[in-house]
Design an enzyme around this catalytic site. Structure first.
Site, mmCIF file in Angstrom:
data_model
loop_
_atom_site.group_PDB
_atom_site.id
_atom_site.type_symbol
_atom_site.label_atom_id
_atom_site.label_comp_id
_atom_site.label_asym_id
_atom_site.label_seq_id
_atom_site.Cartn_x
_atom_site.Cartn_y
_atom_site.Cartn_z
ATOM 1 N N ASN A 108 0.851 -1.181 0.000
ATOM 2 C CA ASN A 108 0.000 0.000 0.000
ATOM 3 C C ASN A 108 0.884 1.226 0.000
ATOM 4 O OD1 ASN A 108 -2.437 1.581 0.272
ATOM 5 N ND2 ASN A 108 -1.874 1.910 2.417
ATOM 6 N N HIS A 110 0.864 5.142 1.322
ATOM 7 C CA HIS A 110 0.157 5.976 2.292
ATOM 8 C C HIS A 110 0.823 7.348 2.310
ATOM 9 C CE1 HIS A 110 -2.214 6.937 5.825
ATOM 10 N NE2 HIS A 110 -1.117 7.390 6.416
ATOM 11 N N SER A 137 4.823 6.863 2.171
ATOM 12 C CA SER A 137 5.451 5.572 2.505
ATOM 13 C C SER A 137 4.789 4.453 1.707
ATOM 14 C CB SER A 137 5.262 5.261 3.998
ATOM 15 O OG SER A 137 5.734 6.305 4.824
ATOM 16 N N ASP A 146 -2.584 0.651 7.984
ATOM 17 C CA ASP A 146 -1.326 1.355 7.655
ATOM 18 C C ASP A 146 -0.168 0.849 8.515
ATOM 19 O OD1 ASP A 146 -3.344 4.293 7.278
ATOM 20 O OD2 ASP A 146 -2.688 2.875 5.744
HETATM 21 C C1 GRF Z 1 -3.014 9.453 -2.919
HETATM 22 O O1 GRF Z 1 -2.704 10.587 -2.143
HETATM 23 C C2 GRF Z 1 -2.574 8.219 -2.172
HETATM 24 O O2 GRF Z 1 -1.503 8.484 -1.275
HETATM 25 C C3 GRF Z 1 -3.779 7.850 -1.389
HETATM 26 O O3 GRF Z 1 -4.842 8.071 -2.307
HETATM 27 C C4 GRF Z 1 -4.548 9.291 -3.017
HETATM 28 C C5 GRF Z 1 -5.072 9.219 -4.436
HETATM 29 O O4 GRF Z 1 -4.347 8.250 -5.116
HETATM 30 N N1 GRF Z 1 -3.699 6.499 -0.930
HETATM 31 P P1 GRF Z 1 -4.597 7.938 -6.701
HETATM 32 O O5 GRF Z 1 -4.407 9.248 -7.450
HETATM 33 O O6 GRF Z 1 -6.010 7.443 -6.846
HETATM 34 O O7 GRF Z 1 -3.555 6.938 -7.045
#
Ligand code: GRF
Length: 199
Positions: A108, A110, A137, A146
């Site tokens: 994942n 985060h 991370s 997380d």
């Molecule tokens: C990102 O900030 C990621 O860190 C969080 O979801 C947000 C959107 O991610 N987990 P994405 O543009 O859909 O990949």
């Protein structure tokens, strides 16, 4: 052996796109599925445009029955037979029973420097804390939200007049660098942590 990677999304899928674009040439993994819990997630169209098989398991169909949802999720994943699962902006909390089925095979990303700020609203919390460094991370997914071993981090500076959106916009491009770099090592069985960025 080239690893098969399923990517789980809930929204626009910018991290999914970064991962998919990286998985070419001698990169040791290829995307085998992009799955979303949201039927109209923007990332599904992007995945289809990239020729990646897609699937939807709409969590709203299971009326809060988390285990029923996860059973359907497992069926869809097993059909794609992934070696690795990447959560990328996937906004459902998975039960320890589900994550245990993919122990050592699920990552994942985060948007914080774990173990700081697990959960939501990470950028606002970093600002409220007066942090001067923030970031993202990539970690192995275990039964704790997380939690799991951190396999890579990317750091960005925090400026006095930053808003949460400013910080999110500074972190996101680093996510797009970090996740493919960590996955490349992880797909080869290398858990050596990666550190990117300076602050
Ligand atoms: C990102 O900030 C990621 O860190 C969080 O979801 C947000 C959107 O991610 N987990 P994405 O543009 O859909 O990949």
């Amino acid at each position: 052996m080239t690893k098969r990677v399923a990517i789980l999304i809930s929204g626009g899928g910018s991290n999914m796109v970064s991962l998919a674009r990286a998985m070419t040439g001698d990169y040791p993994a290829r995307p085998c599925l992009v799955l979303s819990n949201v039927p109209d997630a923007g990332g599904l169209a992007k995945a289809a445009d990239m020729g990646i098989p897609t699937a939807v398991v709409d969590h709203r169909n299971f009326k809060g029955d988390r285990h029923w949802f996860e059973n359907e999720l497992q069926i869809a994943l097993e059909a794609a037979n992934p070696d690795i699962i990447c959560l990328a902006g996937f906004m459902r909390i998975l039960t320890p029973e589900f994550t245990a089925q993919w122990a050592g095979k699920m990552l994942n990303i985060h948007p914080s420097l774990l173990p700081k700020y697990k959960g939501l609203h990470t950028h606002a919390r970093a600002l409220e804390a007066g942090d001067t460094v923030h970031g993202c991370s990539v970690h192995e997914v275990n039964g704790e939200l997380d939690g799991g071993q951190v396999l890579g981090q990317a750091r960005v500076p925090v400026f006095a007049d930053d808003t949460p959106d400013d910080l999110a916009a500074r972190v996101l491009p680093m996510e797009h660098q970090l996740y493919p770099a960590v996955l490349e090592r992880f797909a080869q069985g290398d858990l050596t942590p990666i550190q990117l960025g300076e602050a």
